[in-house]
Design an enzyme around this catalytic site. Structure first.
Site, PDB file in Angstrom:
ATOM      1  N   GLU A  64       9.045  57.837  65.100  1.00 50.56           N
ATOM      2  CA  GLU A  64       9.163  57.378  66.483  1.00 50.56           C
ATOM      3  C   GLU A  64       8.678  58.421  67.501  1.00 50.56           C
ATOM      4  OE1 GLU A  64      13.237  56.214  66.647  1.00 50.56           O
ATOM      5  OE2 GLU A  64      12.914  54.420  65.429  1.00 50.56           O
ATOM      6  N   LYS A 108      19.851  48.588  61.190  1.00 50.19           N
ATOM      7  CA  LYS A 108      18.939  49.703  60.922  1.00 50.19           C
ATOM      8  C   LYS A 108      19.685  50.903  60.347  1.00 50.19           C
ATOM      9  CE  LYS A 108      15.704  52.752  63.379  1.00 50.19           C
ATOM     10  NZ  LYS A 108      15.057  52.995  64.687  1.00 50.19           N
ATOM     11  N   ASP A 121      13.952  61.811  72.066  1.00 47.95           N
ATOM     12  CA  ASP A 121      14.068  60.392  71.688  1.00 47.95           C
ATOM     13  C   ASP A 121      15.534  60.058  71.413  1.00 47.95           C
ATOM     14  OD1 ASP A 121      13.800  57.843  70.753  1.00 47.95           O
ATOM     15  OD2 ASP A 121      12.507  58.327  69.065  1.00 47.95           O
ATOM     16  N   ASP A 144       8.372  48.444  66.941  1.00 47.69           N
ATOM     17  CA  ASP A 144       9.466  49.404  67.112  1.00 47.69           C
ATOM     18  C   ASP A 144      10.753  48.686  66.699  1.00 47.69           C
ATOM     19  OD1 ASP A 144      11.388  51.225  67.864  1.00 47.69           O
ATOM     20  OD2 ASP A 144      11.024  51.047  70.025  1.00 47.69           O
TER      21      ASP A 144
END
Length: 362
Positions: free
Chosen positions: A147, A70, A172, A8
């Site tokens: 995800e 990211k 999420d 992750d």
């Protein structure tokens, strides 16, 4: 022996997981920590630092570190840190490479592949950049997995004997991105109906809004301009993040930085931050996430009352305001057995074991 790990790769933290028999487990890093900060920095001697070491370096020299890489992947080819522009894919690869080494040290064998999770709304260029970073870290991307799908898979594996057909909503809310996904699940089977998201909505945006509030109070109450001091601003951002986490379980916390030089000499700035004040700041971001929840339910052709299970993922989903408004909107509480920070990594580990042929029934 070689293995496939679940990875992750997050905006704020990166987690690694492995399927140990029938149970997915988080693999600790070399410090024994379950998460590795997604931060890279360059030391005074030119050494490339990753994780907690890089975060500590950022306090000593804010310009030496890069946070939130990211968000840059697939958008910006380079980022300035450590006194020079550096490829963003290389920065991401450094984080992934460290996690790979830590996993090999803990598991006792070589790891050559990974199931890597990304936000559901990541574009093709962003996904290609993640895949390139994984390759530079010495791993093969066995799968780039959404995800929310990973979170749903982790839940499916934990309740594989549940043969009731359920509509699952995955909320999420991570450090840098938000996704809402509707799936239909039964036993070990999951089918994604719809997904919506925003890759510019996350916990770091709430941290930045808290910083603006605290910096304004430092200036008006103590005459200290945090924006003019990169060391103080970096420290305040970190303190705001810690305060945000603390306010998930407390009604009030304090942000304090002693021994600062003000207009009239040394001062010890300290400001109280209550739950009410925090919720006023966080509300616009939570409202944006709930608008996406309503949109994803509409695009899936279902209503709030149809949701049979609510799965929370990402550290920002722990914010009490988000949980409260979600419960009001859906009429149900979230699955209490889920650790939001870890569920995506655990789902990636389940998928990794499935790819290896070590799991049946999914």
């Amino acid at each position: 022996m070689r293995g496939v790990i679940g990875l992750d790769f997050g905006t704020t933290n990166t987690l690694c997981a492995w399927m140990d028999g029938d149970n997915p487990v988080i693999v600790p890093n070399d410090r024994g920590e379950r998460t590795t900060p997604s931060v890279v920095a360059v030391s005074d001697s030119g050494e490339l630092l990753v994780g907690s070491s890089a975060r500590n370096q950022a306090l000593a020299d804010p310009g030496s570190a890069l946070f939130g890489v990211k968000r840059l992947l697939g958008k910006d080819r380079t980022a300035d840190f450590g006194g020079a522009p550096r490829p963003t894919e290389d920065a991401a690869a450094a984080i992934i490479s460290k996690v790979k080494r830590d996993a090999e040290r803990f598991l006792g064998f070589e790891v050559d592949s990974a199931v890597v999770t990304v936000p559901a709304r990541f574009s093709d260029p962003q996904r290609r950049a993640v895949r390139a970073a994984v390759g530079k870290a010495g791993l093969r991307a066995a799968r780039i997995m959404n995800e929310p799908s990973a979170a749903a898979l982790a839940r499916a594996w934990s309740s594989v004997r549940d043969e009731q057909d359920r509509l699952v909503l995955v909320y999420d809310f991570g450090g840098g991105t938000f996704d809402a996904t509707v799936l239909r699940a039964r036993g070990g089977s999951c089918f994604v109906l719809s997904s919506e998201g925003d890759d510019a909505l996350g916990g770091i945006d709430i941290d930045a809004a808290m910083y603006r509030d605290v910096a304004g109070r430092f200036k008006s109450e103590f005459g200290i301009d945090a924006d003019a001091d990169p060391y103080l601003s970096r420290l305040l951002v970190d303190l705001c993040e810690k305060a945000k986490i603390e306010l998930s379980t407390r009604d009030e916390t304090v942000i304090a930085v002693p021994f600062l030089r003000g207009p009239d000499g040394i001062v010890h700035p300290s400001v109280k931050f209550g739950r009410d004040r925090f919720e006023r700041i966080a509300a616009p971001f939570v409202d944006r996430s709930l608008a996406l929840v309503r949109r994803v339910l509409g695009s899936a052709g279902v209503g709030p009352s149809d949701v049979g299970a609510l799965v929370l993922s990402g550290g920002s989903s722990r914010i009490p305001l988000a949980r409260r408004l979600l419960q009001e909107a859906l009429g149900r509480e979230a699955d209490p057995r889920v650790n939001p920070e870890e569920i995506v990594a655990l789902g990636a580990a389940v998928e990794a074991a499935r790819i290896e042929g070590r799991l049946q029934g999914l």
